[in-house]
Enzyme design. Sequence first.
Site, short mmCIF file in Angstrom:
data_model
loop_
_atom_site.label_atom_id
_atom_site.label_comp_id
_atom_site.label_asym_id
_atom_site.label_seq_id
_atom_site.Cartn_x
_atom_site.Cartn_y
_atom_site.Cartn_z
CG PHE A 75 3.65 7.39 -4.89
CD1 PHE A 75 2.60 8.28 -4.90
CD2 PHE A 75 4.53 7.40 -5.97
CE1 PHE A 75 2.41 9.17 -5.96
CE2 PHE A 75 4.36 8.27 -7.03
CZ PHE A 75 3.29 9.17 -7.02
CG HIS B 252 -1.77 0.20 -4.13
ND1 HIS B 252 -2.45 -0.75 -4.88
CD2 HIS B 252 -2.68 0.73 -3.27
CE1 HIS B 252 -3.71 -0.81 -4.48
NE2 HIS B 252 -3.89 0.08 -3.52
CG ASP C 34 -4.87 2.22 0.18
OD1 ASP C 34 -5.73 2.09 1.06
OD2 ASP C 34 -4.70 1.38 -0.72
CG HIS D 225 -2.00 -1.07 1.10
ND1 HIS D 225 -1.89 -2.30 1.72
CD2 HIS D 225 -3.18 -1.09 0.43
CE1 HIS D 225 -2.96 -3.03 1.45
NE2 HIS D 225 -3.77 -2.33 0.66
#
Length: 511
Positions: A245, A247, A284, A243
Amino acid sequence: MTTKIIHFMVNGTLEKAEFGVDCSAADVKDVFRAAAEAGPHHILKMYSMSGSVLNISAQLEANSEDSYYRLEAVASDQQGVRMPKELDAMEHRLLHLESKVLDDVGEPPEAVCDLMSQVESFKKKLESVKHLSWVGLFKEDGDHQLSKRSPKPSSSQLSAHEQQQQVRRKFLNMSSLQVTEEVREHLKTPVFDNWQWEEAEMLVLLQVMFTDLDFLAAFHIQLEVLQNFLFQVFCHYNNIPFHNFRHCFCVTQMMYGLIWLTDLRSKISRIDLLIMLTSALCHDLDHPGYNNSFQINAQTDLALRYNDISPLENHHCAVAFGIMAKPECNILKNLSSDQYKHIRGGMIRCILATDMARHNDILNKFKSIVPVFNFTNKEHQEVLMKILVKVSDISNEARPMAVAEPWLDCLLQEFFNQSDTEKLKGLPVAPFMDRDKVSKPSSQTGFIRFVLLPLFTEVTKLFPALEKHLLEPVRRALDFYSDLERASKQEQEEEEEKKKEGRTAAAGGGV
């Protein structure tokens, strides 16, 4: 004997170490432990130039002085940072037991050796976990009271800040360059390969998405403000296995591709397109690498703050609007009050929808309206926006295998980090996160069959053009992992049969 040279920075000094290719992991660690002037209770951390955590082993790749690694000793009893008391106490008890057995019997039984091995194995795993505070490592304050507060910025944190500033300088230098038409068109497709791009380049491509959808002109967004906003989003993603950057970029890029592939620009308003793209970008923010179940079971600050209700997703929203609270980053500052409220409400709905605990409710709602879907119906539109952000979030298996499979490795690493921590803390462990119970193929077959295919099938009913972009690749991925799972199961059965035959033969020989 063939050797390799490792250049590394430790305590502000550039050093180098030479290893034989057949050198053991223990020997490698001993060399680095000596270089860092570390004691036996230190945990060593090795970072690449990009800040990624490296496994300290004989497999470390040789490098040059210009691409040196960074070595740190990050935890020590002598430094006031302690191993979790559960692990420390277990190790002492096992050492005492081993000593007693040696005195009584002369040789420790296999069970004791196995337990010692497991404790040592877990200590080694800590060396590949970057955020050690999440597994209970605390630093003592001046009054010697244990505290969960973050320590003062260290040289490693300052270095990370400098790395961010380097990304910023690269981003701004490249942002005025013309991105080729070929790249712009490729950016609109699910086959886009994120692994070919570095962080500054991904920021440039995110800028392209906002400009090519005409958001800057439509919402009076100054280019400098957009660049500040994108950079702060980058800074607020953590350096964790999944999770992160990259992603965030992948999810945003998929959302961008879906907008073009479904011709959404002609179906819903531009302000709703802005909501979806920005939600994907921020969905996220500041993810710690530990999911909602962990937050709730561990009674973390996030779980307490949000009353166990989607603590992570609520946090992602709060961080997003915290970034936009700064005038220099506020891409919404030139909008009317009504427009701002509309965007804020839409982003909150879309980001909260990414909580998988809400998956079935949202999908069932969407399924009920697909047969009568109306793009002028506000409720229908809101459900669709949530669904498309959800699709973007979990769309890796719709990508080519060469792009998708590394993401699965990253996800499993994050899962295993969490389950290891849960075992240490005595918290419930989900089977799909347990390194002792899950494999790559088994982790995917169920997820594809029961989550991805039902979701993508419904979306394809509304947008038939997506069948070849979403459904077909996911079906191929299911076939691929199903074949792997069958092969693995067959191999296990054959191995069991051989063991059974061996036991039978041994029993026959005894008679």
